[in-house]
Design a protein around this motif. Structure first.
Motif, PDB file in Angstrom:
ATOM      1  N   LYS A  38       0.828  -1.205   0.000  1.00 41.37           N
ATOM      2  CA  LYS A  38       0.000   0.000   0.000  1.00 41.37           C
ATOM      3  C   LYS A  38       0.862   1.254   0.000  1.00 41.37           C
ATOM      4  CE  LYS A  38      -3.791   2.195   2.467  1.00 41.37           C
ATOM      5  NZ  LYS A  38      -4.685   2.135   3.614  1.00 41.37           N
ATOM      6  N   GLU A  39       1.944   1.262   0.777  1.00 45.19           N
ATOM      7  CA  GLU A  39       2.841   2.419   0.825  1.00 45.19           C
ATOM      8  C   GLU A  39       3.537   2.625  -0.520  1.00 45.19           C
ATOM      9  OE1 GLU A  39       5.468   1.497   3.985  1.00 45.19           O
ATOM     10  OE2 GLU A  39       4.119   2.246   5.542  1.00 45.19           O
ATOM     11  N   ARG A  41       2.464   1.630  -3.492  1.00 47.14           N
ATOM     12  CA  ARG A  41       1.459   2.064  -4.468  1.00 47.14           C
ATOM     13  C   ARG A  41       1.098   3.532  -4.231  1.00 47.14           C
ATOM     14  NH1 ARG A  41      -2.983  -2.033  -4.901  1.00 47.14           N
ATOM     15  NH2 ARG A  41      -1.358  -3.108  -6.048  1.00 47.14           N
ATOM     16  N   SER A  42       1.008   3.936  -2.979  1.00 43.32           N
ATOM     17  CA  SER A  42       0.673   5.324  -2.653  1.00 43.32           C
ATOM     18  C   SER A  42       1.757   6.278  -3.156  1.00 43.32           C
ATOM     19  CB  SER A  42       0.503   5.467  -1.145  1.00 43.32           C
ATOM     20  OG  SER A  42       0.325   6.805  -0.787  1.00 43.32           O
TER      21      SER A  42
END
Length: 71
Positions: A38-39, A41-42
């Motif tokens: 998630k990090e 991709r963010s």
């Protein structure tokens, strides 16, 4: 044309450089694996957003310059 010999000090130097490169890649992969998907991709989405924003701003500035120059 000069041919490099694949033995002697040149070979050792090349071997050392390749080993350092592989160790650097390994360290980078270990650091990336610490971050969650998630990090990552963010951060990627944020980078893409900044790129798209800069393209839009440059396009808008180009239109303003065109109108001011051409009337």
């Amino acid at each position: 044309m000069v041919l490099k010999v694949w033995s002697g000090p040149f070979h050792r130097q090349r071997h050392t450089i390749l080993l350092k490169h592989l160790l650097t890649l390994k360290n980078c992969m270990q650091q990336e694996s610490k971050h969650s998907l998630k990090e990552i991709r963010s951060a990627s989405n944020r980078r893409l957003g900044f790129i798209l924003l800069s393209v839009a701003v440059i396009f808008f500035i180009g239109i303003l310059v065109k109108r001011s120059v051409l009337g």
